[in-house]
Enzyme design. Structure first.
Site, PDB file in Angstrom:
ATOM      1  N   ASN A   1      -8.352  43.197  17.423  1.00 37.26           N
ATOM      2  CA  ASN A   1      -8.215  44.613  17.247  1.00 37.26           C
ATOM      3  C   ASN A   1      -8.926  45.262  15.809  1.00 37.26           C
ATOM      4  O   ASN A   1      -9.229  46.533  15.666  1.00 37.26           O
ATOM      5  CB  ASN A   1      -6.808  45.432  17.101  1.00 37.26           C
ATOM      6  CG  ASN A   1      -6.207  45.196  18.570  1.00 37.26           C
ATOM      7  OD1 ASN A   1      -6.654  44.589  19.366  1.00 37.26           O
ATOM      8  ND2 ASN A   1      -4.871  45.575  18.555  1.00 37.26           N
TER       9      ASN A   1
ATOM     10  N   TYR B   1      -4.370  30.652  19.599  1.00 38.24           N
ATOM     11  CA  TYR B   1      -5.023  31.408  20.643  1.00 38.24           C
ATOM     12  C   TYR B   1      -6.440  30.717  20.643  1.00 38.24           C
ATOM     13  O   TYR B   1      -7.368  31.158  21.756  1.00 38.24           O
ATOM     14  CB  TYR B   1      -5.453  32.769  19.852  1.00 38.24           C
ATOM     15  CG  TYR B   1      -4.125  33.632  19.460  1.00 38.24           C
ATOM     16  CD1 TYR B   1      -3.674  34.135  20.374  1.00 38.24           C
ATOM     17  CD2 TYR B   1      -3.989  33.540  18.014  1.00 38.24           C
ATOM     18  CE1 TYR B   1      -2.425  35.114  19.993  1.00 38.24           C
ATOM     19  CE2 TYR B   1      -2.858  34.453  17.734  1.00 38.24           C
ATOM     20  CZ  TYR B   1      -2.099  35.039  18.689  1.00 38.24           C
ATOM     21  OH  TYR B   1      -1.072  35.722  18.402  1.00 38.24           O
TER      22      TYR B   1
ATOM     23  N   HIS C   1      -9.344  35.297  25.848  1.00 34.99           N
ATOM     24  CA  HIS C   1      -9.781  36.211  25.074  1.00 34.99           C
ATOM     25  C   HIS C   1     -10.798  35.821  23.745  1.00 34.99           C
ATOM     26  O   HIS C   1     -11.521  36.362  23.153  1.00 34.99           O
ATOM     27  CB  HIS C   1      -8.603  36.928  24.160  1.00 34.99           C
ATOM     28  CG  HIS C   1      -8.783  38.233  23.896  1.00 34.99           C
ATOM     29  ND1 HIS C   1      -9.834  39.364  24.796  1.00 34.99           N
ATOM     30  CD2 HIS C   1      -8.006  39.378  23.525  1.00 34.99           C
ATOM     31  CE1 HIS C   1      -9.564  40.605  24.481  1.00 34.99           C
ATOM     32  NE2 HIS C   1      -8.487  40.668  23.467  1.00 34.99           N
TER      33      HIS C   1
ATOM     34  N   ASN D   1     -10.656  46.306  22.861  1.00 39.44           N
ATOM     35  CA  ASN D   1     -10.217  46.638  21.588  1.00 39.44           C
ATOM     36  C   ASN D   1     -11.054  45.960  20.652  1.00 39.44           C
ATOM     37  O   ASN D   1     -11.254  46.718  19.504  1.00 39.44           O
ATOM     38  CB  ASN D   1      -8.818  46.100  21.467  1.00 39.44           C
ATOM     39  CG  ASN D   1      -7.813  46.866  22.174  1.00 39.44           C
ATOM     40  OD1 ASN D   1      -7.806  48.065  22.197  1.00 39.44           O
ATOM     41  ND2 ASN D   1      -6.651  46.261  22.483  1.00 39.44           N
TER      42      ASN D   1
ATOM     43  N   PHE E   1      -8.293  39.268  13.408  1.00 43.28           N
ATOM     44  CA  PHE E   1      -7.582  39.646  14.985  1.00 43.28           C
ATOM     45  C   PHE E   1      -8.497  40.497  15.529  1.00 43.28           C
ATOM     46  O   PHE E   1      -9.224  41.218  14.833  1.00 43.28           O
ATOM     47  CB  PHE E   1      -6.079  39.866  14.689  1.00 43.28           C
ATOM     48  CG  PHE E   1      -5.047  38.864  14.751  1.00 43.28           C
ATOM     49  CD1 PHE E   1      -4.668  37.961  15.404  1.00 43.28           C
ATOM     50  CD2 PHE E   1      -4.766  38.343  13.207  1.00 43.28           C
ATOM     51  CE1 PHE E   1      -3.859  36.768  15.192  1.00 43.28           C
ATOM     52  CE2 PHE E   1      -3.898  37.481  12.949  1.00 43.28           C
ATOM     53  CZ  PHE E   1      -3.265  36.883  14.030  1.00 43.28           C
TER      54      PHE E   1
ATOM     55  N   ASP F   1     -15.204  38.661  25.712  1.00 45.99           N
ATOM     56  CA  ASP F   1     -15.062  38.474  26.972  1.00 45.99           C
ATOM     57  C   ASP F   1     -15.174  39.690  27.981  1.00 45.99           C
ATOM     58  O   ASP F   1     -15.048  40.897  27.286  1.00 45.99           O
ATOM     59  CB  ASP F   1     -13.536  37.986  27.060  1.00 45.99           C
ATOM     60  CG  ASP F   1     -12.599  38.976  26.264  1.00 45.99           C
ATOM     61  OD1 ASP F   1     -12.590  39.252  24.997  1.00 45.99           O
ATOM     62  OD2 ASP F   1     -11.517  39.366  26.815  1.00 45.99           O
TER      63      ASP F   1
END
Length: 240
Positions: free
Chosen positions: A66, A14, A19, A112, A64, A91
């Protein structure tokens, strides 16, 4: 002491995602301001250092996106800090790529990571909203934010990261306007004009001389008497 938290997802898969622009901002700050090496702590990665006179903890949650609030909340409680001591870099779909805004408090707008922050520390933290643009349709958002920045984005992205690092001490000091100015100097530098106006000729006050009229050779004047003589008379005149 303050916490600067970047939002993103852990791992190389990632790392280049839109993000993860919050992680990117913290990486640049750490690099430019000589922060300590990153180490595992508070369910995330932490680097320590100073921005101006302020001691700052940089935190990239490893929970992560969330569950970002879990990591930030744990760090905040450990250092006995308040939400006002936390700045979150994230972001922002509603800002054009390369644009940046700073705000304190407010809703999470469906993000989130911010939703988790609200749940764990409340809403009264400062946010640095990093524009990534919107794909145009809601059903494309998930794929868009979890996709790497395009090569065409690299120039403005690098300028934005440099500006954030330049202005980080101002942000830590609470001078949001000066932080924004530092970013603007990188993302929209002033350009001096390379073209100079041609100087106008000096006016001496004298009236310009009229252009000379064209000269023509005068037409020969006709002899009216010669026009009335007959050819025979002209012949007789020659022998007189």
């Amino acid at each position: 002491m303050q916490i600067f938290a970047g939002l993103g997802n852990p791992g190389p898969k990632y790392a280049g995602n839109r993000h993860n622009i919050g992680f990117m901002a913290l990486d640049r700050i750490a690099e430019e301001h000589g922060f300590s090496p990153w180490k595992a702590r508070f369910q995330g990665e932490v680097a320590e250092g100073r921005l101006g006179s302020e001691k700052v903890i940089l935190l990239k949650p490893s929970t992560f996106m969330n569950l970002s609030g879990q990591s930030v909340g744990e760090a905040m409680r450990f250092y006995k800090l308040e939400p006002e001591d936390v700045t979150v870099f994230h972001d922002e779909l509603d800002l054009a790529p390369g644009k940046l805004k700073v705000k304190t408090g407010g809703g999470h707008a469906g993000h989130n990571g911010l939703r988790s922050m609200h749940a764990h520390i409340g809403e009264n933290y400062r946010r640095v909203r990093l524009g990534i643009g919107h794909p145009g349709r809601k059903d494309l958002v998930s794929h868009y934010v979890l996709h790497d920045f395009a090569k065409a984005d690299q120039d403005w992205l690098d300028d934005l990261m440099r500006g954030i690092a330049d202005g980080a001490p101002e942000l830590a000091a609470g001078r949001n306007d000066k932080f924004l100015n530092a970013v603007a100097l990188r993302t929209a530098p002033a350009r001096s004009s390379k073209t100079e106006a041609k100087p106008k000729p000096a006016d001496s006050g004298a009236k310009p001389k009229p252009a000379p009229e064209p000269k023509y050779a005068p037409e020969p004047e006709a002899d009216p008497e010669a026009e009335t003589r007959s050819p025979l008379q002209k012949l007789v005149d020659k022998f007189r």
